[in-house]
Every structure is written in C-alpha cells, then in structure tokens.
Write a protein that holds these residues in place. Structure first.
Motif, PDB file in Angstrom:
ATOM      1  N   MET A 102       0.854  -1.202   0.000  1.00 53.28           N
ATOM      2  CA  MET A 102       0.000   0.000   0.000  1.00 53.28           C
ATOM      3  C   MET A 102       0.878   1.235   0.000  1.00 53.28           C
ATOM      4  SD  MET A 102      -3.114   0.885   2.560  1.00 53.28           S
ATOM      5  CE  MET A 102      -4.213   2.239   2.215  1.00 53.28           C
ATOM      6  N   VAL A 103       0.481   2.216  -0.776  1.00 53.19           N
ATOM      7  CA  VAL A 103       1.293   3.416  -0.925  1.00 53.19           C
ATOM      8  C   VAL A 103       0.816   4.497   0.031  1.00 53.19           C
ATOM      9  CG1 VAL A 103       2.007   5.219  -2.510  1.00 53.19           C
ATOM     10  CG2 VAL A 103       1.721   2.894  -3.345  1.00 53.19           C
ATOM     11  N   GLN A 104       1.747   5.100   0.721  1.00 53.79           N
ATOM     12  CA  GLN A 104       1.428   6.196   1.631  1.00 53.79           C
ATOM     13  C   GLN A 104       1.649   7.519   0.913  1.00 53.79           C
ATOM     14  OE1 GLN A 104       3.166   6.184   5.653  1.00 53.79           O
ATOM     15  NE2 GLN A 104       4.032   8.158   5.126  1.00 53.79           N
ATOM     16  N   PRO A 105       0.652   8.363   0.780  1.00 52.13           N
ATOM     17  CA  PRO A 105       0.838   9.628   0.078  1.00 52.13           C
ATOM     18  C   PRO A 105       1.900  10.474   0.775  1.00 52.13           C
ATOM     19  CG  PRO A 105      -1.490   9.184   0.475  1.00 52.13           C
ATOM     20  CD  PRO A 105      -0.721   8.193   1.281  1.00 52.13           C
ATOM     21  N   ALA A 106       2.635  11.215  -0.021  1.00 54.70           N
ATOM     22  CA  ALA A 106       3.674  12.078   0.534  1.00 54.70           C
ATOM     23  C   ALA A 106       3.096  13.444   0.876  1.00 54.70           C
ATOM     24  CB  ALA A 106       4.803  12.241  -0.478  1.00 54.70           C
ATOM     25  N   ALA A 107       3.568  13.988   1.987  1.00 57.70           N
ATOM     26  CA  ALA A 107       3.224  15.362   2.337  1.00 57.70           C
ATOM     27  C   ALA A 107       4.282  16.263   1.729  1.00 57.70           C
ATOM     28  CB  ALA A 107       3.195  15.520   3.853  1.00 57.70           C
ATOM     29  N   THR A 108       4.129  16.537   0.438  1.00 59.58           N
ATOM     30  CA  THR A 108       5.173  17.203  -0.323  1.00 59.58           C
ATOM     31  C   THR A 108       5.134  18.713  -0.121  1.00 59.58           C
ATOM     32  OG1 THR A 108       4.928  15.475  -1.987  1.00 59.58           O
ATOM     33  CG2 THR A 108       6.148  17.455  -2.624  1.00 59.58           C
ATOM     34  N   GLN A 109       6.305  19.280   0.191  1.00 64.06           N
ATOM     35  CA  GLN A 109       6.432  20.724   0.238  1.00 64.06           C
ATOM     36  C   GLN A 109       6.621  21.241  -1.178  1.00 64.06           C
ATOM     37  OE1 GLN A 109       9.601  21.760   2.925  1.00 64.06           O
ATOM     38  NE2 GLN A 109       8.901  20.320   4.489  1.00 64.06           N
ATOM     39  N   PRO A 110       6.140  22.458  -1.477  1.00 69.25           N
ATOM     40  CA  PRO A 110       6.273  22.992  -2.830  1.00 69.25           C
ATOM     41  C   PRO A 110       7.737  23.022  -3.264  1.00 69.25           C
ATOM     42  CG  PRO A 110       4.772  24.335  -1.529  1.00 69.25           C
ATOM     43  CD  PRO A 110       5.395  23.343  -0.586  1.00 69.25           C
ATOM     44  N   GLY A 111       7.994  22.431  -4.426  1.00 68.62           N
ATOM     45  CA  GLY A 111       9.334  22.457  -4.978  1.00 68.62           C
ATOM     46  C   GLY A 111      10.287  21.427  -4.411  1.00 68.62           C
ATOM     47  N   SER A 112       9.864  20.645  -3.422  1.00 69.58           N
ATOM     48  CA  SER A 112      10.753  19.650  -2.826  1.00 69.58           C
ATOM     49  C   SER A 112      10.881  18.435  -3.736  1.00 69.58           C
ATOM     50  CB  SER A 112      10.218  19.183  -1.470  1.00 69.58           C
ATOM     51  OG  SER A 112      10.177  20.241  -0.545  1.00 69.58           O
ATOM     52  N   PRO A 113      12.089  17.872  -3.843  1.00 66.76           N
ATOM     53  CA  PRO A 113      12.213  16.599  -4.561  1.00 66.76           C
ATOM     54  C   PRO A 113      11.364  15.537  -3.879  1.00 66.76           C
ATOM     55  CG  PRO A 113      14.378  17.577  -4.159  1.00 66.76           C
ATOM     56  CD  PRO A 113      13.389  18.369  -3.352  1.00 66.76           C
ATOM     57  N   ARG A 114      10.822  14.638  -4.670  1.00 67.62           N
ATOM     58  CA  ARG A 114       9.992  13.567  -4.134  1.00 67.62           C
ATOM     59  C   ARG A 114      10.772  12.265  -4.172  1.00 67.62           C
ATOM     60  NH1 ARG A 114       4.904  11.528  -3.089  1.00 67.62           N
ATOM     61  NH2 ARG A 114       4.446   9.487  -3.983  1.00 67.62           N
ATOM     62  N   ILE A 115      10.820  11.578  -3.060  1.00 63.40           N
ATOM     63  CA  ILE A 115      11.557  10.327  -2.931  1.00 63.40           C
ATOM     64  C   ILE A 115      10.574   9.204  -2.627  1.00 63.40           C
ATOM     65  CG2 ILE A 115      13.340   9.089  -1.635  1.00 63.40           C
ATOM     66  CD1 ILE A 115      14.547  11.871  -1.015  1.00 63.40           C
ATOM     67  N   LEU A 116      10.741   8.079  -3.314  1.00 62.51           N
ATOM     68  CA  LEU A 116       9.911   6.905  -3.067  1.00 62.51           C
ATOM     69  C   LEU A 116      10.771   5.842  -2.396  1.00 62.51           C
ATOM     70  CD1 LEU A 116       7.158   5.493  -3.454  1.00 62.51           C
ATOM     71  CD2 LEU A 116       8.020   4.637  -5.652  1.00 62.51           C
ATOM     72  N   VAL A 117      10.375   5.418  -1.190  1.00 65.87           N
ATOM     73  CA  VAL A 117      11.094   4.394  -0.430  1.00 65.87           C
ATOM     74  C   VAL A 117      10.379   3.062  -0.629  1.00 65.87           C
ATOM     75  CG1 VAL A 117      11.914   3.674   1.843  1.00 65.87           C
ATOM     76  CG2 VAL A 117      11.801   6.115   1.271  1.00 65.87           C
ATOM     77  N   VAL A 118      11.084   2.091  -1.224  1.00 69.30           N
ATOM     78  CA  VAL A 118      10.485   0.789  -1.527  1.00 69.30           C
ATOM     79  C   VAL A 118      11.177  -0.269  -0.670  1.00 69.30           C
ATOM     80  CG1 VAL A 118       9.887  -0.868  -3.332  1.00 69.30           C
ATOM     81  CG2 VAL A 118      10.115   1.579  -3.895  1.00 69.30           C
ATOM     82  N   ASP A 144      10.274   8.845   7.426  1.00 69.83           N
ATOM     83  CA  ASP A 144      10.137   9.925   8.408  1.00 69.83           C
ATOM     84  C   ASP A 144      11.394  10.795   8.456  1.00 69.83           C
ATOM     85  OD1 ASP A 144       7.624   9.041   9.001  1.00 69.83           O
ATOM     86  OD2 ASP A 144       8.168   8.076  10.903  1.00 69.83           O
ATOM     87  N   TYR A 145      12.549  10.155   8.380  1.00 71.88           N
ATOM     88  CA  TYR A 145      13.810  10.905   8.447  1.00 71.88           C
ATOM     89  C   TYR A 145      13.951  11.824   7.233  1.00 71.88           C
ATOM     90  CZ  TYR A 145      18.760  11.952   9.022  1.00 71.88           C
ATOM     91  OH  TYR A 145      19.959  12.603   9.172  1.00 71.88           O
ATOM     92  N   LEU A 146      13.679  11.293   6.048  1.00 71.01           N
ATOM     93  CA  LEU A 146      13.810  12.110   4.840  1.00 71.01           C
ATOM     94  C   LEU A 146      12.760  13.220   4.805  1.00 71.01           C
ATOM     95  CD1 LEU A 146      14.548   9.313   2.197  1.00 71.01           C
ATOM     96  CD2 LEU A 146      16.170  10.943   3.186  1.00 71.01           C
ATOM     97  N   ALA A 147      11.557  12.919   5.292  1.00 64.20           N
ATOM     98  CA  ALA A 147      10.519  13.951   5.344  1.00 64.20           C
ATOM     99  C   ALA A 147      10.916  15.073   6.290  1.00 64.20           C
ATOM    100  CB  ALA A 147       9.191  13.329   5.777  1.00 64.20           C
ATOM    101  N   ALA A 148      11.560  14.710   7.402  1.00 57.55           N
ATOM    102  CA  ALA A 148      12.012  15.722   8.358  1.00 57.55           C
ATOM    103  C   ALA A 148      13.106  16.603   7.771  1.00 57.55           C
ATOM    104  CB  ALA A 148      12.528  15.048   9.633  1.00 57.55           C
ATOM    105  N   GLU A 149      13.791  16.103   6.728  1.00 57.93           N
ATOM    106  CA  GLU A 149      14.827  16.883   6.053  1.00 57.93           C
ATOM    107  C   GLU A 149      14.262  17.719   4.910  1.00 57.93           C
ATOM    108  OE1 GLU A 149      18.012  17.244   6.824  1.00 57.93           O
ATOM    109  OE2 GLU A 149      17.779  15.995   8.610  1.00 57.93           O
ATOM    110  N   GLY A 150      12.946  17.713   4.763  1.00 56.32           N
ATOM    111  CA  GLY A 150      12.302  18.596   3.793  1.00 56.32           C
ATOM    112  C   GLY A 150      11.924  17.959   2.474  1.00 56.32           C
ATOM    113  N   TYR A 151      12.096  16.644   2.338  1.00 58.87           N
ATOM    114  CA  TYR A 151      11.741  15.981   1.086  1.00 58.87           C
ATOM    115  C   TYR A 151      10.281  15.532   1.107  1.00 58.87           C
ATOM    116  CZ  TYR A 151      16.754  15.757   0.207  1.00 58.87           C
ATOM    117  OH  TYR A 151      18.065  16.086   0.003  1.00 58.87           O
ATOM    118  N   GLY A 152       9.669  15.488  -0.055  1.00 60.12           N
ATOM    119  CA  GLY A 152       8.387  14.818  -0.193  1.00 60.12           C
ATOM    120  C   GLY A 152       8.652  13.331  -0.281  1.00 60.12           C
TER     121      GLY A 152
END
Length: 253
Positions: free
Chosen positions: A1-17, A29-37
């Motif tokens: 199941m895919v968890q939607p990202a809480a993406t900040q405007p202009g932030s690179p989006r990373i998919l963790v598989v 959680d760690y990457l999101a705390a660093e500002g990534y979607g």
C-alpha cells in the motif's frame, strides 16, 4: 500500500520501496524531516502504482522484496529511463554492489546504514541530476561524436542510426564530463569532480562500473573503443567532439 507524501512545494519527491514496514517508515520519516516529499511502497506493484501517480525524483530501493526483487526492478527502471535509484541491501557483499550498479543503480548502501549516510547519498544523486540538468539547459551546446548526437537539454543520446540510447543519471553525467574534455586522460577523482556524480566516500569501483556500462552502450554502435582505460592513470575519451545545436525531429502531422 502506498502512503501519500506530504510534499512541500518544490521539494524533490523520494519513493522508499522496502517490505520492512518499520525500516520503511523510519527512512521515510527521516527524509521527510529533512524537507523531502516522501512516498512509500512495499513491493513492485505498489511502486509501479506510485510512479504512475505522483511519480518521483529518486527511488530508495531494497534488494530483497517479495515477488519481483530489487535487481529486477532496478534493471526495469534503468531500461525505461526511470528515476535514479539508490539500492539498499542487507547482504552488503562487493559482488552485490557491482551487480546493482551494472543493472543501473546510481548508488548502493549496505543495511543497516546510518540515516545521515543515506541522506548524504540522496543529496549527492539529486545534485548530480540537477547539475547535469543545469549544464544541459536549452541554448547550450549539444555534442556530436562518431555519428552519435547527445541532445543535452533532453538528456537524449542517439546512435549513428538514430536510435535513442537510454542512459542512467550516472552514465549521462559521466558522458557529459568526457565530452567537455575529450582527448585528455581523466582520473577517477577528476571524473567524480566533473560529473558531480559521486561524493568522495563512494568507492572507486562505482566509477569503474558506470564507465563499463556506458562503454558497452557506445561500443555496440561503433567498431572502435571510445572510452579507453589508461592503466594506473584513468580514462580517456578517444574521439573528436563537435558542439552545436542538435538536429530536431520534424513534428508529426
């Protein structure tokens, strides 16, 4: 199941598989705390679903997955021009690193890895992509050699027969580094610096493997070796390079 990202405007989006829910959540959680979607997926089908939806700028991919494994996924993404890949594996053997890089991974980390180390690798791979994109803005010179054409703005390499040759982010960066300095021996350190592709903490073997992949793609289309190894010194791009606008295909009616 895919968890939607809480993406900040202009932030690179990373998919963790990764099929390990605890590790997957920790990395996300760690990457999101660093500002990534950040989005997550547990296997190949949910990864494909995520890529078909919001897409992503980089995939952090576990080697051991249920169903289609990470090596097969990595090969598939590379063959179809997908996003750059950082592969994770609990095995950590040198042969696994080499196979992962051979199949198109842009970097490789053994698990367990420190979150800060993963973050550094993520930044390095994204920086390579961005630096290559900046160097390839429309209006800058494109490159021709031995009948090949590199349209840098579109990141497209065409063979002498006009066939598009897909390049990973690492291969594109290295080719661009060679094309801007042909005919001169370049050491691994110089290639790392010029391509902005791999930070100093990444093993030299990664450069060798990326060059090996690029060399095979070029050699499949010309009789002579384009990238030559100079023992103990580095590599040399052995072809004349021209610069100018790449030819554009006529629009379809």
């Amino acid at each position: 199941m895919v968890q939607p990202a809480a993406t900040q405007p202009g932030s690179p989006r990373i998919l963790v598989v990764d099929d390990d829910e605890g590790l997957r959540t920790c990395i996300a959680d760690y990457l999101a705390a660093e500002g990534y979607g950040v989005g997550v997926a547990r296997d190949a089908p949910s990864m494909d679903q995520a890529l078909a939806g919001a897409g992503c700028d980089l995939v952090v991919l576990d080697l051991m997955l249920p169903g289609e494994d990470g090596l097969s996924i990595c090969r598939r993404l590379s063959e179809f021009g997908g996003p750059p890949v950082i592969m994770l594996s609990a095995v950590g053997e040198e042969v696994d690193r080499i196979v992962g890089l051979e199949l198109g991974a842009d970097d490789y980390l053994a698990k367990p890895c420190r979150p800060r180390e993963l973050l550094a690798r993520v930044r390095a791979v994204l920086r390579r992509r961005n630096d290559a994109a900046d160097a390839a803005q429309p209006g800058k010179a494109d490159y021709g050699f031995l009948g090949f054409t590199l349209d840098a703005a579109r990141r497209t390499l065409r063979s002498p027969d006009g066939v598009v040759i897909l390049l990973s982010a690492g291969e594109f960066s290295l080719l661009l580094a060679f094309l801007t300095d042909p005919g001169r021996i370049l050491s691994r350190d110089e290639l790392i610096e010029k391509s902005k592709g791999m930070d100093a903490d990444v093993f030299d073997r990664a450069v060798d493997v990326q060059i090996s992949r690029l060399r095979r793609k070029l050699n499949d289309n010309v009789p002579n070796e384009v990238i030559r190894t100079v023992r103990g010194r580095g590599y040399i791009f052995d072809a004349a390079v021209s610069r100018g606008p790449a030819p554009r295909l006529a629009a379809q009616a």
